[in-house]
Scaffold this motif. Structure first.
Motif, PDB file in Angstrom:
ATOM      1  N   PHE A 162     -18.769 -18.898 -31.782  1.00 39.49           N
ATOM      2  CA  PHE A 162     -18.737 -18.524 -30.564  1.00 39.49           C
ATOM      3  C   PHE A 162     -18.243 -16.711 -30.539  1.00 39.49           C
ATOM      4  CE2 PHE A 162     -18.620 -21.656 -26.853  1.00 39.49           C
ATOM      5  CZ  PHE A 162     -18.613 -22.258 -27.495  1.00 39.49           C
TER       6      PHE A 162
ATOM      7  N   GLN B 190     -16.748 -12.938 -29.937  1.00 43.00           N
ATOM      8  CA  GLN B 190     -15.871 -12.411 -28.946  1.00 43.00           C
ATOM      9  C   GLN B 190     -15.490 -10.605 -28.824  1.00 43.00           C
ATOM     10  OE1 GLN B 190     -11.435 -13.427 -27.679  1.00 43.00           O
ATOM     11  NE2 GLN B 190     -12.069 -11.802 -25.758  1.00 43.00           N
TER      12      GLN B 190
ATOM     13  N   LYS C 286     -14.761  -7.721 -24.039  1.00 39.82           N
ATOM     14  CA  LYS C 286     -15.794  -8.675 -23.537  1.00 39.82           C
ATOM     15  C   LYS C 286     -14.706 -10.419 -23.838  1.00 39.82           C
ATOM     16  CE  LYS C 286     -19.750  -6.753 -23.872  1.00 39.82           C
ATOM     17  NZ  LYS C 286     -21.357  -6.503 -24.174  1.00 39.82           N
ATOM     18  N   GLU C 287     -15.249 -11.094 -23.089  1.00 39.67           N
ATOM     19  CA  GLU C 287     -15.177 -12.636 -22.999  1.00 39.67           C
ATOM     20  C   GLU C 287     -15.872 -13.484 -24.237  1.00 39.67           C
ATOM     21  OE1 GLU C 287     -13.607 -13.569 -18.303  1.00 39.67           O
ATOM     22  OE2 GLU C 287     -15.062 -14.809 -19.041  1.00 39.67           O
ATOM     23  N   ARG C 288     -14.738 -13.927 -24.662  1.00 36.51           N
ATOM     24  CA  ARG C 288     -15.656 -15.187 -26.047  1.00 36.51           C
ATOM     25  C   ARG C 288     -16.797 -15.338 -25.110  1.00 36.51           C
ATOM     26  NH1 ARG C 288     -11.717 -18.981 -29.437  1.00 36.51           N
ATOM     27  NH2 ARG C 288     -10.877 -16.265 -29.408  1.00 36.51           N
ATOM     28  N   GLU C 289     -17.881 -15.638 -25.818  1.00 37.75           N
ATOM     29  CA  GLU C 289     -19.034 -16.084 -25.536  1.00 37.75           C
ATOM     30  C   GLU C 289     -19.437 -17.236 -26.551  1.00 37.75           C
ATOM     31  OE1 GLU C 289     -22.055 -12.714 -25.314  1.00 37.75           O
ATOM     32  OE2 GLU C 289     -21.773 -12.505 -26.724  1.00 37.75           O
TER      33      GLU C 289
ATOM     34  N   ALA D 241     -27.468 -19.296 -27.388  1.00 38.39           N
ATOM     35  CA  ALA D 241     -27.604 -18.546 -26.435  1.00 38.39           C
ATOM     36  C   ALA D 241     -29.235 -18.015 -26.719  1.00 38.39           C
ATOM     37  CB  ALA D 241     -26.719 -17.300 -27.046  1.00 38.39           C
TER      38      ALA D 241
ATOM     39  N   SER E 155     -29.668 -14.925 -25.593  1.00 41.81           N
ATOM     40  CA  SER E 155     -29.248 -14.245 -26.550  1.00 41.81           C
ATOM     41  C   SER E 155     -29.195 -13.877 -28.198  1.00 41.81           C
ATOM     42  CB  SER E 155     -27.670 -12.548 -26.139  1.00 41.81           C
ATOM     43  OG  SER E 155     -27.014 -14.019 -27.149  1.00 41.81           O
TER      44      SER E 155
END
Length: 126
Positions: free
Chosen positions: A37, A39, A43-46, A61, A63
């Motif tokens: 993940f 971050q 921003k939030e952790r993605e 993901a 991206s």
């Protein structure tokens, strides 16, 4: 308590590559899945990528699809993230996660993972 140790972050120019590594500090049994993940500031952790341990099956993901590759070493219980064609928007703290329950299997959801690394900074300059 499992401690995950990450390495490999750093500063790189756009278009460059980095390889992140993560492994438990002590020997343990194979997890259901390990994941990465990230971050970015403010921003939030993605979710970035995960790998189903027994199937060696990755999931990414959108991206990072086509640029990043997650892989694992079962002997070391290690997971790697090869990051190519890096972009400034990839700048973030990258976290390794591991799950020892079925809910982690192929999951992009952070709460489904049991243990986390301390994070490693990746900075991509334009």
């Amino acid at each position: 308590q499992v401690q995950l140790v990450e390495s490999g972050g750093g500063l790189v120019q756009a278009g460059g590559s980095l390889r992140l590594s993560c492994a438990p500090s002590e020997r343990t049994v194979s997890p259901y899945a390990m994941a990465w993940f990230r971050q970015a500031p403010g921003k939030e952790r993605e979710f970035v990528a995960t790998i189903k341990w027994s199937l060696h099956s990755p999931y990414y993901a959108d991206s990072v699809k086509g640029r990043f590759t997650i892989s694992r070493d079962n002997a070391k219980i290690a997971v790697y993230l090869q990051m190519n064609s890096l972009k400034p928007e990839d700048t973030a703290v990258y976290y390794c996660a591991a799950g020892w329950s079925a809910r982690a299997f192929g999951s992009p959801v952070a709460k489904n993972y049991d243990y986390w690394g301390q994070g490693t900074q990746v900075t991509v300059s334009s």
